[in-house]
Design a protein around this motif. Structure first.
Motif, PDB file in Angstrom:
ATOM      1  N   THR A  16      -3.377   7.493  -2.078  1.00 34.47           N
ATOM      2  CA  THR A  16      -4.781   7.146  -2.007  1.00 34.47           C
ATOM      3  C   THR A  16      -5.338   7.127  -3.431  1.00 34.47           C
ATOM      4  OG1 THR A  16      -6.897   7.666  -0.927  1.00 34.47           O
ATOM      5  CG2 THR A  16      -5.570   9.533  -1.695  1.00 34.47           C
ATOM      6  N   GLY A  17      -6.649   6.879  -3.572  1.00 36.26           N
ATOM      7  CA  GLY A  17      -7.279   6.964  -4.873  1.00 36.26           C
ATOM      8  C   GLY A  17      -7.523   5.660  -5.589  1.00 36.26           C
ATOM      9  N   ALA A  18      -7.096   4.515  -5.014  1.00 38.53           N
ATOM     10  CA  ALA A  18      -7.290   3.235  -5.701  1.00 38.53           C
ATOM     11  C   ALA A  18      -7.239   2.090  -4.698  1.00 38.53           C
ATOM     12  CB  ALA A  18      -6.217   3.030  -6.773  1.00 38.53           C
ATOM     13  N   GLY A  72      -6.321   2.808  -0.876  1.00 39.89           N
ATOM     14  CA  GLY A  72      -5.180   3.632  -0.493  1.00 39.89           C
ATOM     15  C   GLY A  72      -4.243   2.868   0.420  1.00 39.89           C
ATOM     16  N   ASN A  97       2.004   5.554 -10.970  1.00 40.65           N
ATOM     17  CA  ASN A  97       1.187   6.620 -11.552  1.00 40.65           C
ATOM     18  C   ASN A  97       0.391   6.166 -12.764  1.00 40.65           C
ATOM     19  OD1 ASN A  97       1.803   8.813  -9.761  1.00 40.65           O
ATOM     20  ND2 ASN A  97       3.842   8.901 -10.663  1.00 40.65           N
ATOM     21  N   GLY A 101      -6.438   6.819 -10.827  1.00 42.59           N
ATOM     22  CA  GLY A 101      -6.899   7.333  -9.545  1.00 42.59           C
ATOM     23  C   GLY A 101      -5.824   7.580  -8.517  1.00 42.59           C
ATOM     24  N   VAL A 102      -4.669   6.957  -8.643  1.00 42.02           N
ATOM     25  CA  VAL A 102      -3.634   7.073  -7.616  1.00 42.02           C
ATOM     26  C   VAL A 102      -3.167   8.519  -7.488  1.00 42.02           C
ATOM     27  CG1 VAL A 102      -1.222   6.567  -7.106  1.00 42.02           C
ATOM     28  CG2 VAL A 102      -2.789   4.716  -7.663  1.00 42.02           C
ATOM     29  N   THR A 103      -3.077   8.986  -6.246  1.00 43.15           N
ATOM     30  CA  THR A 103      -2.594  10.329  -5.974  1.00 43.15           C
ATOM     31  C   THR A 103      -1.930  10.367  -4.608  1.00 43.15           C
ATOM     32  OG1 THR A 103      -3.228  12.662  -5.772  1.00 43.15           O
ATOM     33  CG2 THR A 103      -4.810  11.046  -4.969  1.00 43.15           C
ATOM     34  N   ASP A 105      -2.070  12.519  -1.915  1.00 45.11           N
ATOM     35  CA  ASP A 105      -2.789  13.594  -1.226  1.00 45.11           C
ATOM     36  C   ASP A 105      -1.859  14.269  -0.209  1.00 45.11           C
ATOM     37  OD1 ASP A 105      -4.330  14.904   0.833  1.00 45.11           O
ATOM     38  OD2 ASP A 105      -6.096  13.862   0.097  1.00 45.11           O
TER      39      ASP A 105
END
Length: 214
Positions: A16-18, A72, A97, A101-103, A105
């Motif tokens: 998620t994150g982008a 995400g 990476n 923002g990509v992570t 979770d």
């Protein structure tokens, strides 16, 4: 000694994150000097020769399944083999990476690993399932709390409501084992008929190469 060249594998990395469009653009730029292709697609279960970015029902916000847009999603590998496969995985994760923002979770996201090898037999698969059941509590200790025991509907325990006896008594083909158990368990056998793989679904979301390669 394990000969990694005998094994093929695939990974499904939820993140998620982008926005998926930004992930595609960022990864393509990062990998421009390589032969590795990354393509964003509408949701599908087709194995590609390239890495596929797509939506995921449990992760993607404001998703559009047809166009592969949303916030995400999931990065799906082609079939990888041996040491070259690990090297490619490391490059691709560095690209993922690099996108702001990509992570991965560890509550909402999961990591799925598919394994296959030449000469896979029903005995191999039976042994995998039984050993996983025997050591599930130990394996649980490696995972985030949200993925332990029977807490996640997407990777349920294989010592509860899982047909261990039917699998142990199976005398048919490897492919036929796919019909013995449901998909959303820590060990998924339904992938045997679709991809010829055993899928391990328990690991929490991560984009870390060391964790995934381990």
């Amino acid at each position: 000694m394990t000969n990694y060249e005998d094994f093929t594998f695939g990974v499904e990395i939820e993140f998620t994150g982008a926005e998926l469009a930004d992930v595609e653009t960022g990864m393509q730029a990062f990998l421009a000097s390589t032969n590795i292709q990354v393509v964003r697609e509408g949701y599908n279960h087709v194995t590609r020769s390239h890495w596929k970015i797509t939506t995921d029902a449990t992760v993607t916000e404001h998703r559009n399944y047809a166009t592969g847009t949303g916030f995400g999603g999931e990065l799906v590998s082609p079939i990888l083999r041996g040491h070259a496969g690990f090297a490619e995985l490391e490059q691709v994760l560095a690209a993922l990476n690099s996108v702001a923002g990509v992570t991965g979770d560890d509550i909402r996201c999961g990591l799925h690993v598919h394994l296959s090898w030449d000469g896979m037999t029903t005995t191999h698969v039976k042994n995998i399932v039984q050993r996983y059941a025997d050591y599930e509590s130990v394996i649980d200790a490696w995972m985030s709390p949200s993925r332990r025991a029977n807490k996640s509907r997407w990777c349920s325990s294989i010592i509860r409501n899982y047909p261990l006896r039917s699998i142990a008594n199976h005398s048919g083909s490897v492919g036929a084992m796919a019909g013995l158990a449901g998909r959303y368990y820590k060990v998924n056998l339904q992938s045997l008929s679709r991809y010829g793989t055993v899928e391990f679904r328990q690991h929490q979301g991560t984009t870390d190469y060391v964790k995934i390669s381990s």
